[in-house]
Scaffold this active site. Structure first.
Site, PDB file in Angstrom:
ATOM      1  CG  ASP A 172     -30.580  24.977 -35.346  1.00 26.01           C
ATOM      2  OD1 ASP A 172     -30.406  25.585 -36.410  1.00 26.01           O
ATOM      3  OD2 ASP A 172     -31.592  24.278 -35.112  1.00 26.01           O
TER       4      ASP A 172
ATOM      5  CG  ASP B 293     -33.845  20.690 -33.521  1.00 25.62           C
ATOM      6  OD1 ASP B 293     -33.130  21.465 -34.183  1.00 25.62           O
ATOM      7  OD2 ASP B 293     -35.054  20.491 -33.764  1.00 25.62           O
TER       8      ASP B 293
ATOM      9  CG  ASP C 211     -28.804  21.588 -36.000  1.00 27.92           C
ATOM     10  OD1 ASP C 211     -28.475  22.551 -36.712  1.00 27.92           O
ATOM     11  OD2 ASP C 211     -29.918  21.480 -35.454  1.00 27.92           O
TER      12      ASP C 211
END
Length: 694
Positions: A378, A576, A580
């Protein structure tokens, strides 16, 4: 089917009566011995030590009487009976109790083999001693029984000591927890046990003291040494609003902390729980070993009986030798090395991970991580710090960068916009004194204006300056910054453009190194982000990422992971945030950043406590090293049984004669104990694993 966390044997949860619940997790045991070793390891180790000493003290004279012929045969046999009986039935009672538990649980374990083998040797010798006319020889094998039990206890003791060493990382973490906390209540400071701290309590942490629980700084600043928990050697700067982790060391300033997580919810408690769960977890590679172990006991007993009867009927050996053949097969086949091959390596590997701030939740995640050949990151909050900061201050007139930063910070100090806070922070980092402003006005969607030092100042975006006559002169510079994925703010004073300020979500310092480390492991690196393609391209170029997927919604991140998997890749997702979580769950291995949201950490199979993204590569290297040790252990455990069972059954008799069985039983016990120690010792070499490669 559950697995005994101590010996690694299969246990049927539906019939098992021996179980214990620790920190909310229920564990099942094949025997009372394993249960006691799990719930009270220090007491169990002490009992084992005393048993080993007692067995050794009695076994030495048994060997002297047997091999030095100090007495005539008949008195010698009675002396041996008196010496060996306590070894067999008092010291060796643990094996009978284990056999009873095994029968009650309807699952074979190695205690059955030990009890059968030693009981056969003792019973035959007992019959020869009391009823000599029924036996073809006066030879007895009390020494075999005693030596087998002593050697097995010695092997168990060494195994338990080395396992205790492997758990040191977890114990050290538990010892980090402070016992007392300074709580502020009604303006009065009181010292209370850390167990009494509740969420929302205000705690005072003085320099040199440990932070009692996880919390948020409400007054600071200070520096905190987090190395014991995160592995980061550089102390972290903490100011108002920053998170602090329980058991970390406050170094310089006085901190006031609002308790956020207490008891079992703290990071430290979660570390301990996760490591404990991982250490008793069953990796997929262990399934083959578990299946074989569950059928091993009846198979070995059958082979032992067939071998003994076959030699008696067709090999024309004496009954005493037929009994010794049975004893040898049963003892040499004890599957202790097979049972601990995987748990021993998992124990050390997960402990080593915890020591370096890498929490592996179970053996299955460790095995998957070892096979990972693609890592998807990410962007926001993972590769980047997750908040905007000023990256460029570009003068376009006769003012210097500090003056532009000072004017921009002055006009933005009354704004709550994230970009405004970044600009004010930049002024502070340059130690600039901000100017007084008048007539502050926020222009929604485009900028702010105010009077600064008697001059009209406007700070806004490109759209707001679309018709400004000075824009063409700075267009090229704006384009250059925007191609780097930066948001550009234009500063004008009295209608004249004097400077540009570039703002971006900056990369974490470890991002580029992490990508480089993964590429060295032949792992493809992909970025998956909801940001636009221009920003994604800039971040990818800065980090060395060759491939990225941009403009994706949370559910599309999951689809992006699935698309990579359809290419035949074993994918780890690093994230995080809450957005996600679906991708973390979809990936073969979800790797959550420790500073991220709880749902991300719950979804991920691996959690990185620190902020160093290079830990992703470290987790993969550690997983590969641990899986390699598991394979080595299983090979030696299988090879040991495959090679030695035929020998115990009489394969060497044509070469060395039937007399080989005078020594083979207790040599078998020694080899069995040695195999267990070898497997554990091989696993302990993982302690040499280096988190950071040279």
């Amino acid at each position: 089917m559950a697995k005994d966390p101590v010996c690694g044997m299969f246990v049927d949860e539906t019939t098992a009566e021996l179980k214990a619940t620790v920190r909310g997790t229920t564990y099942y045991f094949c025997s009372e011995t394993c249960l006691q070793q799990f719930v009270a390891p220090e007491r169990a180790l002490k009992i084992l030590k005393y048993s080993l000493v007692a067995s050794g003290v009695l076994t030495v004279p048994i060997l002297l009487v047997t091999y030095l012929a100090l007495f005539p045969p008949r008195p010698s046999n009675y002396i041996l009976l008196i010496l060996d009986t306590p070894v067999q039935f008092i010291v060796g009672w643990r094996f009978y109790r284990g056999t009873y538990d095994s029968i009650r649980n309807r699952m074979g374990n190695m205690d059955v083999l030990i009890a059968l083998g030693t009981s056969a040797a003792w019973a035959y010798s007992y019959a020869v001693t009391l009823f000599p006319k029924l036996a073809p020889t006066t030879s007895v094998y009390f020494d075999t029984s005693a030596v087998i039990i002593t050697l097995i206890l010695a092997g168990n003791y060494l195994e338990h000591v080395t396992k205790a060493r492997a758990s040191d990382a977890v114990r050290k973490l538990m010892d980090l927890q402070p016992t007392m906390a300074r709580r502020l209540k009604g303006g009065v400071e009181e010292e209370v046990p850390v167990e009494h701290v509740e969420v929302g309590d205000i705690l005072l942490v003085k320099p040199g003291e440990k932070v009692p629980v996880d919390g948020v700084v409400i007054q600071g600043p200070s520096t905190v040494d987090e190395s014991a928990v995160t592995g980061e050697s550089i102390p972290a700067e903490k100011a108002e609003g920053d998170q602090v982790i329980g058991a970390t060391l406050n170094m310089t300033g006085l901190l006031k902390v609002r308790a956020d997580k207490v008891g079992q919810d703290t990071t430290l408690s979660q570390i301990v729980r996760l490591v404990e769960e991982a250490q008793v977890g069953r990796a997929p590679i262990q399934r083959l070993a578990d299946r074989i172990a569950s059928y091993f006991v009846p198979m070995v007993v059958s082979v032992a009986v067939i071998a003994g009867v076959a030699w008696l009927l067709f090999g024309h050996v004496a009954p005493n030798f037929a009994v010794l053949i049975f004893v040898s097969v049963v003892v040499i086949a004890c599957p202790c090395a097979l049972g601990i091959a995987t748990p021993a390596a998992l124990l050390v590997g997960t402990s080593k991970g915890a020591e370096n701030g890498i929490l592996i939740k179970g053996g299955e995640y460790l095995e998957r991580a070892a096979k990972v050949n693609a890592v998807a990151f990410d962007k926001t909050g993972t590769l980047t710090v997750g908040r905007p900061s000023v990256t460029d201050v570009v003068p376009t007139a006769n003012l210097d960068a500090d003056t532009i930063a000072r004017i921009a910070g002055s006009v933005e100090k009354a704004s709550e916009h994230p970009l405004a806070r970044a600009i004010v922070a930049e002024s502070s980092s340059r130690a600039l004194q901000l100017l007084e402003t008048k007539g502050f006005e926020a222009v929604t969607g485009s900028g702010v204006r105010a009077e600064v030092d008697g001059k009209n100042v406007f700070l806004g975006n490109r759209k707001n300056f679309a018709n400004h006559e000075g824009l063409p002169a700075v267009d090229a510079k704006i384009d250059g910054l925007e191609r780097q994925g930066k948001t550009v703010m234009i500063l004008s004073v009295d209608g004249r453009i004097v400077g540009l300020i570039g703002v971006a979500d900056t990369l974490k310092p470890s991002a580029a190194n992490a990508v480089s480390a993964l590429k060295k492991l032949n792992v493809s690196v992909i970025m998956v982000t909801g940001d636009n393609a221009r920003v994604a391209a800039a971040i990818a170029k800065s980090t060395g990422i060759d491939r990225y997927v941009a403009d994706v919604l949370p559910q599309q991140k999951e689809e992006a992971i699935e698309s990579l998997q359809k290419e035949g890749l074993v994918v780890a997702m690093v994230g995080d945030g809450i957005n996600d979580a679906p991708a973390l769950a979809k990936a073969d291995v979800g790797i959550a950043i420790g500073s991220g949201t709880d749902i991300a950490k719950e979804t991920g199979g691996i959690v990185l406590i620190g902020e160093d993204l290079s830990d992703v590569a470290t987790a993969i290297r550690l997983s590969r090293s641990t899986l390699s040790k598991i394979r080595q252990n299983l090979f030696w455990a299988f090879a040991y049984n495959v090679l030695l069972i035929p020998i115990a059954a009489g394969a060497l008799v044509p070469l060395f004669g039937i007399g080989i069985y005078n020594t083979l039983p207790f040599l078998a016990a020694g080899a069995m104990a040695l195999s267990s120690v070898t497997v554990v010792s091989n696993s302990l070499t993982l302690f040499r694993f280096k988190a950071k490669e040279a």
